[in-house]
Design an enzyme around this catalytic site. Structure first.
Site, mmCIF file in Angstrom:
data_model
loop_
_atom_site.group_PDB
_atom_site.id
_atom_site.type_symbol
_atom_site.label_atom_id
_atom_site.label_comp_id
_atom_site.label_asym_id
_atom_site.label_seq_id
_atom_site.Cartn_x
_atom_site.Cartn_y
_atom_site.Cartn_z
ATOM 1 N N SER A 131 -45.947 18.768 50.126
ATOM 2 C CA SER A 131 -47.313 18.888 50.632
ATOM 3 C C SER A 131 -47.631 20.202 51.329
ATOM 4 O O SER A 131 -48.782 20.429 51.705
ATOM 5 C CB SER A 131 -47.628 17.721 51.571
ATOM 6 O OG SER A 131 -47.719 16.523 50.828
ATOM 7 N N VAL A 132 -46.654 21.081 51.481
ATOM 8 C CA VAL A 132 -46.987 22.445 51.895
ATOM 9 C C VAL A 132 -47.948 23.051 50.863
ATOM 10 O O VAL A 132 -48.775 23.905 51.190
ATOM 11 C CB VAL A 132 -45.710 23.294 52.044
ATOM 12 C CG1 VAL A 132 -46.038 24.763 52.239
ATOM 13 C CG2 VAL A 132 -44.884 22.790 53.239
#
Length: 408
Positions: A131-132
């Site tokens: 999810s970065v």
């Protein structure tokens, strides 16, 4: 073996022998058909080799960049801190294996002052960022807002008529960006029957169950998400928001999101290498978590945001991102270790006296930016527990301790 409780040392992928040999022995072979690439301890190998398990599209343009200057300080490994809710101090170096770290870079004033690699992860590895990836998406969306090409108050259906009848249809673009949409979707990583499980099945990140008859790509899955409540009342972390945002970006630009990412960030920032973006069977980007890249390029993005965009991301966009979302909307119950935080523009914001903000991904993927300390941290990891609440007790005080050490 997968059921054993292994720590950061005993789960080392080289020690365990995953995928070693030509061909590897049957009991050390990792197969996508068994979802080995998403199960611990095999993830300690697979997260640095995701192209072998799922389809991806190249994010081109990373070549010829100049590596960060090294000014390494071994003393940082000895920096002590006390974990959250703990009593016994640990050193920063000790904490790395406890957090199942695969690679970490600490930058101070633009120079790498600390660097460590573990297992099969190397400076050349393209490790999944999970999810970065969202923070790349949110930054590009804010760039389009700044250019007047994306209206933050417009309803999603204005850009994506395909979602008019879904829970996203009457949500504003800004509500999607800040994840204050009210959706009938649960992101419980421990529950295979939750919304995130259905999302993964549509994406094809893992094998679909026998007899599966649901959506087989993201464009078919997103319209099935209904509405539950009133938009804009509170933050709830839901990955499909990012997929919608990236879909809007691709529609505005008239290009695949991987190409937008290349043209908007990869090439202008002078990334050291190309990246890979996981796609579904239709070729649509897994924008909520599918970016695989080198750690130094992850750090380069974080450092650019620390420095105000370096002429690539407009300074006004960086200022807007740094303001964060509304802390009153934050989910305090789900994130008790993040008091006073907010979520905005697909970034996490600490709202502390150092102006810290972060990009966070499951299993420990991290960009941590501390403007006051002139510090940027980039980390890849393969923690057995997906949610960041498992490693925050180590990570958050570690970043604070490093900040103090570097300012002294």
């Amino acid at each position: 073996m997968a059921g054993e409780l292994l720590d950061g040392v005993t789960s080392d992928p080289v020690r365990m022998g995953w995928m070693q040999g030509f061909p590897p022995p049957a009991d050390r072979l990792l197969l996508a058909s068994r979802a080995d690439h998403m199960r611990f301890p095999m993830i300690r190998w697979s997260y640095s080799n995701m192209r072998q398990f799922v389809p991806s599209r190249r994010v081109g343009g990373g070549a010829g960049g100049v590596p960060f200057e090294r000014a390494l300080s071994g003393d940082l490994a000895d920096v002590p801190f006390v974990p959250l809710n703990g009593e016994v101090p640990v050193t920063f170096g000790e904490s790395l294996t406890q957090a199942y770290t695969d690679g970490i870079l600490v930058l101070h004033r633009g120079k790498v002052v600390f660097e460590r690699w573990f297992g099969v992860t190397s400076p050349e590895s393209r490790h999944i960022a999970f999810s970065v990836t969202k923070s790349f998406v949110g930054t590009i969306a804010e760039m389009l807002v700044e250019e007047g090409r994306l209206d933050p108050v417009a309803p999603v259906a204005q850009y994506l008529p395909e979602l008019a009848g879904s829970g996203f249809g009457d949500a504003s673009v800004q509500q999607v960006m800040h994840m204050t949409t009210a959706l009938d979707f649960s992101e419980d990583y421990a529950d295979p029957n939750s919304g995130i499980g259905a999302y993964s099945a549509a994406l094809g990140l893992t094998p679909r169950p026998e007899g599966y008859a649901g959506p087989t790509d993201l464009a078919s899955f997103l319209p099935t998400i209904g509405k539950a409540g009133e938009h804009g009342k509170g933050f709830t972390y839901r990955t499909p928001n990012t997929e919608v945002l990236a879909w809007i970006i691709a529609q505005i630009e008239g290009k695949h999101f991987a190409d937008v990412l290349s043209e908007r960030l990869w090439q202008p920032l002078g990334m050291l290498a190309d990246a890979d973006l996981i796609v579904d069977q239709s070729g649509m980007a897994f924008a909520g978590g599918g970016l695989n890249l080198r750690l130094e390029d992850l750090a380069r993005f974080g450092e650019a945001m620390r420095l105000g965009g370096t002429g690539v991301v407009p300074a006004r966009v960086v200022e807007r991102i740094r303001r964060g979302g509304d802390p009153a909307h934050f989910d305090r119950t789900r994130y008790p270790q993040l008091p006073g935080w907010s979520y905005g523009s697909q970034w996490w914001h600490a709202h502390n006296n150092r102006g810290c903000f972060s990009a966070r991904g499951i299993h420990g993927q991290t960009i941590w930016v501390d403007p006051e300390a002139e510090m940027t941290v980039a980390r890849f990891a393969s923690h057995p527990i997906a949610a960041n609440g498992a490693n925050d007790p180590l990570s958050l005080p570690a970043w604070a301790a490093l900040s103090h050490a570097l300012k002294c």
